[in-house]
Structure formats: C-alpha cells, structure tokens
Design a protein around this motif. Sequence first.
Motif, mmCIF file in Angstrom:
data_model
loop_
_atom_site.group_PDB
_atom_site.id
_atom_site.type_symbol
_atom_site.label_atom_id
_atom_site.label_comp_id
_atom_site.label_asym_id
_atom_site.label_seq_id
_atom_site.Cartn_x
_atom_site.Cartn_y
_atom_site.Cartn_z
ATOM 1 N N ILE A 168 74.662 48.832 4.267
ATOM 2 C CA ILE A 168 75.649 48.127 2.718
ATOM 3 C C ILE A 168 75.788 49.149 2.002
ATOM 4 N N ILE A 169 74.532 49.960 1.820
ATOM 5 C CA ILE A 169 74.692 51.311 0.971
ATOM 6 C C ILE A 169 75.573 52.699 1.729
ATOM 7 N N ALA A 170 75.322 52.736 2.811
ATOM 8 C CA ALA A 170 76.572 53.602 3.554
ATOM 9 C C ALA A 170 77.630 53.436 3.451
ATOM 10 N N GLY A 171 78.040 52.150 3.087
ATOM 11 C CA GLY A 171 79.651 51.818 3.375
ATOM 12 C C GLY A 171 79.822 51.765 1.750
ATOM 13 N N GLY A 172 79.117 51.571 -0.089
ATOM 14 C CA GLY A 172 79.569 51.728 -0.808
ATOM 15 C C GLY A 172 79.511 52.966 -1.306
ATOM 16 N N LEU A 173 78.375 54.243 -0.471
ATOM 17 C CA LEU A 173 78.084 55.275 -0.899
ATOM 18 C C LEU A 173 79.779 56.133 -0.226
ATOM 19 N N VAL A 202 74.065 52.001 -5.186
ATOM 20 C CA VAL A 202 75.331 52.714 -5.607
ATOM 21 C C VAL A 202 76.081 53.437 -6.887
ATOM 22 N N LEU A 203 75.617 52.489 -7.468
ATOM 23 C CA LEU A 203 76.699 52.205 -9.111
ATOM 24 C C LEU A 203 75.601 53.158 -10.212
ATOM 25 N N VAL A 204 73.973 52.583 -9.959
ATOM 26 C CA VAL A 204 73.435 54.747 -10.768
ATOM 27 C C VAL A 204 73.363 55.428 -10.118
ATOM 28 N N PHE A 205 73.583 55.326 -8.551
ATOM 29 C CA PHE A 205 74.078 56.783 -8.144
ATOM 30 C C PHE A 205 75.002 57.979 -8.646
ATOM 31 N N GLY A 206 75.980 56.791 -9.145
ATOM 32 C CA GLY A 206 77.270 57.288 -9.719
ATOM 33 C C GLY A 206 77.268 57.646 -11.021
ATOM 34 N N LEU A 207 76.214 57.029 -11.612
ATOM 35 C CA LEU A 207 76.294 57.430 -12.745
ATOM 36 C C LEU A 207 75.556 58.460 -13.412
ATOM 37 N N THR A 362 69.925 56.360 -1.138
ATOM 38 C CA THR A 362 71.033 56.949 -1.912
ATOM 39 C C THR A 362 71.283 57.855 -2.905
ATOM 40 N N PHE A 363 70.037 58.210 -3.567
ATOM 41 C CA PHE A 363 69.698 59.329 -4.165
ATOM 42 C C PHE A 363 70.198 61.008 -3.017
ATOM 43 N N VAL A 364 69.145 60.450 -1.623
ATOM 44 C CA VAL A 364 68.854 61.594 -0.449
ATOM 45 C C VAL A 364 69.949 61.827 -0.383
ATOM 46 N N ALA A 365 71.613 61.142 -0.128
ATOM 47 C CA ALA A 365 72.484 61.046 0.827
ATOM 48 C C ALA A 365 73.584 61.480 -0.103
ATOM 49 N N GLY A 366 73.200 60.958 -1.247
ATOM 50 C CA GLY A 366 74.500 60.734 -2.150
ATOM 51 C C GLY A 366 74.494 62.255 -3.441
ATOM 52 N N SER A 367 73.739 63.186 -2.791
ATOM 53 C CA SER A 367 73.038 64.326 -3.157
ATOM 54 C C SER A 367 73.487 65.151 -2.276
ATOM 55 N N LEU A 368 72.931 65.453 -0.630
ATOM 56 C CA LEU A 368 73.285 66.079 0.093
ATOM 57 C C LEU A 368 74.542 65.994 0.421
ATOM 58 N N ARG A 369 75.687 64.437 0.428
ATOM 59 C CA ARG A 369 77.537 64.617 0.315
ATOM 60 C C ARG A 369 77.645 65.949 -1.015
ATOM 61 N N ILE A 370 77.325 65.761 -1.598
ATOM 62 C CA ILE A 370 77.819 66.547 -3.454
ATOM 63 C C ILE A 370 77.382 68.410 -2.833
ATOM 64 N N ALA A 371 76.120 68.129 -2.300
ATOM 65 C CA ALA A 371 75.678 69.782 -2.164
ATOM 66 C C ALA A 371 76.891 69.918 -0.991
ATOM 67 N N VAL A 372 77.221 69.814 0.447
ATOM 68 C CA VAL A 372 78.253 69.919 1.614
ATOM 69 C C VAL A 372 79.739 69.944 0.731
ATOM 70 N N LEU A 373 79.823 68.567 0.395
ATOM 71 C CA LEU A 373 81.131 69.284 0.067
ATOM 72 C C LEU A 373 81.468 70.670 -1.726
ATOM 73 N N LEU A 374 80.621 70.536 -2.204
ATOM 74 C CA LEU A 374 81.107 71.706 -2.797
ATOM 75 C C LEU A 374 80.968 73.040 -2.386
ATOM 76 N N ALA A 375 80.455 72.787 -1.636
ATOM 77 C CA ALA A 375 79.855 73.854 -0.517
ATOM 78 C C ALA A 375 81.327 74.441 0.594
ATOM 79 N N ALA A 376 81.710 73.262 1.038
ATOM 80 C CA ALA A 376 83.289 73.387 1.374
ATOM 81 C C ALA A 376 84.176 73.644 0.004
#
Lengths: 390, 65
Positions: A168-173, A202-207, A362-376
């Motif tokens: 569920i977290i994977a889908g929302g995030l 997902v909401l708290v990580f988003g904030l 959520t925080f580990v996966a979300g932070s990883l996504r931001i790091a990879v995204l900004l690098a890309a």
Amino acid sequence: MSTANTATFTDYDRTRTSFFSALYRFQRVLPGLLAMLMISIFSNNLAGAPNPFTLENLFHWLDGVIGPVNHQPVFGILNSNFVWNPLLLGLIIGNAFGVPDTWKPGLSYIHMLMPLGIIMLAPHFMLWHATKLGVVPIAIIVASLFFTATATLLIAKWFKLDDRHGSIIAGGLSTGDPHVCAILMPLIKAKGGQVVNALVCVLVFGLVAMMALPYLGAWLDIPQSCFGLASVVGVGNGHQALSAAFARGYEAGRYALWYDIGRHVIMPAGFIYVFIVMFIRKLRYRNDPSVKATGHLNSFPLWLGVFIFFWILTTLHVFKEPAHHAIFNMVKWDFSLAASALGLSLSFKDIARPGLKGLAVTFVAGSLRIAVLLAALVVCIKTGLLPVAP
Amino acid sequence: MFTLTVLTLTALLLFLATSATLYMGVFKAHREGAGWPRKLFSGLAASALSAIFWAGAYGYHYLGW
C-alpha cells in the motif's frame, strides 16, 4: 464437513432464487447504508445533494480564514478530498459513539463499492494529455514511478514490514497520490488499519519533502522549470508538490502544474504494477506464511481487467469530456460511501497497530527517490537532455 | 428532461433517506417494542424534519438566499 455447515449450505441452496440471493436483505443493510449516505452527504459537496453543511465547505471556509501557503490551500496540503473527508468523519463518529452491530451488513457494501469506483475512475487518465510534456520528462516520470514502487517493496521486505502494508505504501508513494492507498486495498486485501496507516505515512513524508525540496533545489541550482518536474515527482499529493514548487519560485510552480499531468495520467500503471508484482510473488510462494498480500486471490480479478479495458478506451478518446466529468461525479459518490464505511469500521487502535515501521520505510524509500531523482535531473540538465526554459 | 428526472429522483432519495435515518436513528421507532402511535408520530415528525431541512438546502442552493 460438520453438520452445522451442511445445514447452512442446504438452507442457502433451498432459499436462493437468483444471483442476488447471496446479498443481505434490504432491511438488514438499510441502517449501515443510511449511515454511509449521511456521512457522505455531510462530508463532500456531491452532485445532486445541495447540502451546504459539509466538511468540505468547512475546510474551504477555514482555508479562506488561514490564507494560502505558497498559493495552496492548507487543507489541500493536508490531503482534504472526497476520500479523506468521509473517512475522517466516519472515524470520528465510529470512535466517539461506537458502531452498532446492525450497521455492519450495510458497511460490508464497501467490497462492491471499491471495485466499482475504481472502474469508473478509468476515464480520468487520458494518456494522450501527457505527450505534450516531451520524451525526457515523460521518461523521468515513468522511471521514477517504477523505481519508487520497486524500491519501496524491497525496503519494506528488508524492514520485515507486513507485505500488505508495504504494498500500500509502495502504491501511494510511487504514484504521488494517497488515493492509491485506498485503490490498492481490495487488490492487496490489506486491512483497513494498514491502509489508513500507509496513507498517513505518505502524507507525513510528503509534508517533510515539501519543506525540504525547495532548499535542495536551490542548493543544487536546479532551474525553476526543471524544479517543477522534481517537485511533482518527488513529493506526495498534488497540493504538497505545488506548494514545494511555488516555495522555490513562481515559475517553478507554473511548471509543476504543467508536469503534474504526466504524473497523474500514468497513476494506474503504478497500482497495477504493485498488484501484479505482489500477485506473482503470492503465486510463487503460496506456502510461505509471511506472504499475505493479495490474500486468497487465485486468478486475475475480472474487475481490474474491466478497468484496464476502459482505460484503453479512454486513451482512444471514447469518453468525451462531459461524460468524463459526469462519471467522475459518480466516482465521488462511490468513494465517499466506501470511505465512510471504512472510517466507521476502524478504531484508532487499528490504525496505530502497524506501528512506526511503515513510516520508516516511507522515509527511507522517499528519500532514496529524491536523491536518485535530483541526481538524474542534474545529469539531464548538464547534458542538455532536459530543456531549460530561458 | 433527463436532468430533471435525475434531480427529482435524487431529491426523493435524499428526502426518504433522511426521514428513514431520523425515524430509525433518532426516534428509534423501528424497534419491535414500539407501538403504532409512536411509529405514526415518529414517521410524521421524521418526514417533516427531513422536508424542512431539504427545502432549506435546495432553496439555499437554487434560489441563492
């Protein structure tokens, strides 16, 4: 088979007269259905129900009093919408006053309302709308979706999180849309508490991402036009992403509005992907007791096939805009009723039971996504792959 | 004509559903122990309150007062 079970089956066979005999009698479901209806019409401004005393109107009024934050309504940033409002009202009523047993047969209609609502969502995702964004932004959005979903599922496994909760977290995030947490519920066979817990994660990580991303963008000197893409893909719900972009600058906000279409139209790919991965995993490890996602589902759900069929029709422009809007009004009715049933069936303990592990994932996966995204993004900007607006 | 039919049926649904909610939820007149006078007056009161509420809500929305 026990005698009691034999008797039950015999009674059922004797009394059933049609396909609909499996349903409860109308008198049994009426109290629950009325409770869902009342919560829905006092939560959202629904088409055909001109009730001014809704939670939606109260939040709009409070938004007016508080004033916008980075051009966004505060309750929008907090994810107030046609799913969250009735869920919240149902939760408050259910926990404050309790839910009588007579309501429960009616509340079970959530199992029919959810698939129906998801099917009716299909005309909302017109893929063609995203093509104007260009190849590279679309590639970044699509890659981010599949990367985030896969990484979140793996991190959830690494954290030994219940696989239903992790899915569920994977889908929302991955889709950047907390609605997907609710959409995945009937597919993953997740518990209501896990769904709301995941939605809060997902909401708290988003904030947090909403507040951190503008600083990261400024530090990396990402141009505003590209930062619009970063905020759409890297934050949580729509208003949070727009708030992050407008915090960086007005142009970034305008570009976020532009890029958001790309994230939005491929949303179904996110929840279908998570479901298929977990379904195949369940089929392969059927005897593993830790594999719980998708429950006792043994074949691909017919209604999901119907959704995909309608999604294809949508991409072929079969549904014209007025039909799309009319169908979406019915989706609002459907999800409002379903979310009120979900809110009424949950206690605060059910939501707290999965604990804080989901938040950590959520925080580990979300932070990883931001790091990879900004690098890309930095690589694409430096190599000229991503056009920078003058 | 289609819109008018749908709006009328929706209004009827809202009126009946609100009446039923008040009848069962507030007056508890659906219970087996309730006698016919209680059922009758609860039905009338629930319908009246429902009609007043929805008349107000529809008036507010469509007449704009």
